[in-house]
Design an enzyme around this catalytic site. Structure first.
Site, PDB file in Angstrom:
ATOM      1  N   GLU A  36       0.842  -1.192   0.000  1.00 12.17           N
ATOM      2  CA  GLU A  36       0.000   0.000   0.000  1.00 12.17           C
ATOM      3  C   GLU A  36       0.879   1.244   0.000  1.00 12.17           C
ATOM      4  OE1 GLU A  36      -2.493   3.047   0.148  1.00 12.17           O
ATOM      5  OE2 GLU A  36      -3.077   0.992  -0.371  1.00 12.17           O
ATOM      6  N   GLN A  37       0.581   2.185  -0.895  1.00 14.66           N
ATOM      7  CA  GLN A  37       1.429   3.361  -1.027  1.00 14.66           C
ATOM      8  C   GLN A  37       1.307   4.317   0.157  1.00 14.66           C
ATOM      9  OE1 GLN A  37       0.213   5.155  -4.705  1.00 14.66           O
ATOM     10  NE2 GLN A  37      -1.599   6.137  -3.818  1.00 14.66           N
ATOM     11  N   ARG A 107     -16.278   3.794   5.016  1.00 13.25           N
ATOM     12  CA  ARG A 107     -15.110   3.219   4.351  1.00 13.25           C
ATOM     13  C   ARG A 107     -13.985   2.836   5.325  1.00 13.25           C
ATOM     14  NH1 ARG A 107     -14.417   4.034  -1.397  1.00 13.25           N
ATOM     15  NH2 ARG A 107     -16.361   4.784  -2.313  1.00 13.25           N
ATOM     16  N   TYR A 212     -27.971   7.384   3.184  1.00 11.80           N
ATOM     17  CA  TYR A 212     -28.293   6.078   3.772  1.00 11.80           C
ATOM     18  C   TYR A 212     -27.459   5.889   5.045  1.00 11.80           C
ATOM     19  CZ  TYR A 212     -24.153   4.643   1.031  1.00 11.80           C
ATOM     20  OH  TYR A 212     -22.903   4.550   0.470  1.00 11.80           O
ATOM     21  N   ASP A 292     -11.032  -1.527  -9.438  1.00 14.19           N
ATOM     22  CA  ASP A 292     -11.004  -0.340 -10.283  1.00 14.19           C
ATOM     23  C   ASP A 292      -9.877  -0.359 -11.299  1.00 14.19           C
ATOM     24  OD1 ASP A 292     -13.228   0.750  -9.123  1.00 14.19           O
ATOM     25  OD2 ASP A 292     -12.182   2.310  -7.997  1.00 14.19           O
TER      26      ASP A 292
END
Length: 406
Positions: A36-37, A107, A212, A292
């Protein structure tokens, strides 16, 4: 099955990369290292939907209960409303068997829930990829901090700006949707006691506003889509003034209830909405793409993260069927063949859903727009939510074997 000593490097420690790490370890039994960067695992604090088709995968991986406990399952069907809050139709965010339902996730909470299932020693932070190349001993990855390693295979889960994607010969141009979104969360305790704990979407004047619940209903996520050319003239995202957002939904043409909600927002950020056309390939040798990096899509069907989760299950299933490392390129080709059509359909469908919400193109006819949204409910259930990524991959393996031995 490939040896337990098989080493897979995963580039990207987001939701797709972490799910892939869990699936590859549990389903294929291989060793994984996630790069992970950023200096810490995390995501910008906004919401994401884990749809029923993704929940089915997470259930098989044994992490669904933890994710449900960190998220929020709505009280019932969501609603699509016109600008003044009048019902257009309900939205059934569940599969046909009603076994799985949408989960609203903050998230950072989803990242944390997934990371709990991965040995911290398998995660390398502060590693920004600079190059990936096939060598005699496998696939070499090199990072800007000077680190490098060689793996039996590499999975690129490094997003829309993927470096790994270049190694498989794919160079798609980002396509701007013409829209940006304001995103953020509101403390649910500030809302009226009778605020519905469901997904709500207001649609009008070429824009829409969705909210939501998240985090066991302690937070309410919001996403507001606005036509703008701002992302074409500078950064694709940044902080925004709440007043900018409020002005977009001001006046007598918008539901006072929505305006009341917007009045409770303390801070927001904006993002330009970009995707790209479907790729012509996802894999080259022992290098492949996921999430993605393979199929950036607009958020209007809530399937971006869920498709990365499906990818993870399919990838692990095909890799588990490989006999040794020499079979990994074929496993990746099979994975690509099965996943490309599914995600291309949803990339197109996400564009279409955005056009419906914002009454663009043929949906400027509101009667047609509303009719299409109504019939879309049952389509989502059958074509999207009922999809079983593991079952589809297993069925494909059976077909491949028949062809191989014919």
């Amino acid at each position: 099955m490939v040896s337990h000593a098989t080493r897979i490097g995963i580039i990207g420690g987001g939701m797709g990369g972490l799910t892939a790490a869990i699936a590859l370890r549990r389903i294929a039994g291989v060793q994984v290292t996630v790069f992970e960067q950023a200096g810490a695992l995390g995501e910008v604090g906004a919401g994401v939907t884990v749809a029923p088709n993704a929940s089915r995968v997470l259930d098989r991986l044994g992490v669904l209960d933890r994710i449900r406990s960190a998220g929020a399952v709505p009280d019932g069907h969501g609603v699509y409303l016109d600008a003044m809050g009048r019902m257009v139709t309900d939205a059934a965010w569940e599969d046909s068997a009603k076994q799985y339902r949408n989960i609203g996730m903050y998230r950072p909470d989803l990242i944390d829930a997934l990371a709990q299932d991965i040995d911290p020693d398998c995660i390398r932070l502060g590693h920004r990829l600079s190059a990936v190349e096939t060598v005699d001993s496998g696939v070499r990855v090199t990072f800007e901090n000077g680190a490098e390693d060689v793996f039996d295979a590499v999975v690129g889960a490094d997003g829309i700006h993927s470096v790994v994607r270049k190694a498989v010969g794919q160079f798609p141009e980002p396509v701007y949707s013409g829209y940006l979104v304001y995103r953020g969360v509101v403390d649910a305790s500030r809302l009226p006691a009778d605020w519905p704990m469901i997904s709500q979407v207001w649609m009008g004047d070429s824009r829409h506003f969705m909210c939501y619940p998240l985090q066991q209903r302690k937070l309410i996520n919001f996403v507001a889509g606005i036509p703008s050319d701002r992302p074409l003239h500078g950064p694709w995202s940044g902080p925004a003034e709440v007043g900018e957002l409020a002005a977009e939904f001001a006046g007598d043409g918008w539901d006072p209830k929505l305006q009341q909600f917007i009045g409770l927002i303390d801070r927001t950020f904006w993002w330009g909405l970009f995707d790209h056309e479907p790729l012509t390939d996802w894999s080259r040798g022992a290098i492949t793409l996921l999430g993605d990096a393979a199929h950036t899509m607009l958020p209007h069907q809530g399937q971006g993260v869920s498709q990365a989760i499906e990818d993870s299950m399919a990838l692990a299933t095909f890799l588990a069927a490989a006999d040794d490392v020499s079979d990994i390129p074929e496993a990746f080709r099979r994975y690509t063949a099965v996943r490309m059509q599914r995600t291309a359909i949803l990339q197109s469908g996400s564009r279409r859903a955005g056009a419906m919400f914002d009454a663009q193109y043929e949906f400027a006819d509101l009667a047609k727009r509303d009719a299409d949204i109504r019939v879309g409910r049952d389509f989502r259930r059958s074509a999207v939510f009922d999809y079983d990524a593991h079952k589809v991959a297993e069925q494909a393996l059976t077909r491949f074997r028949k062809v191989q031995f014919a």
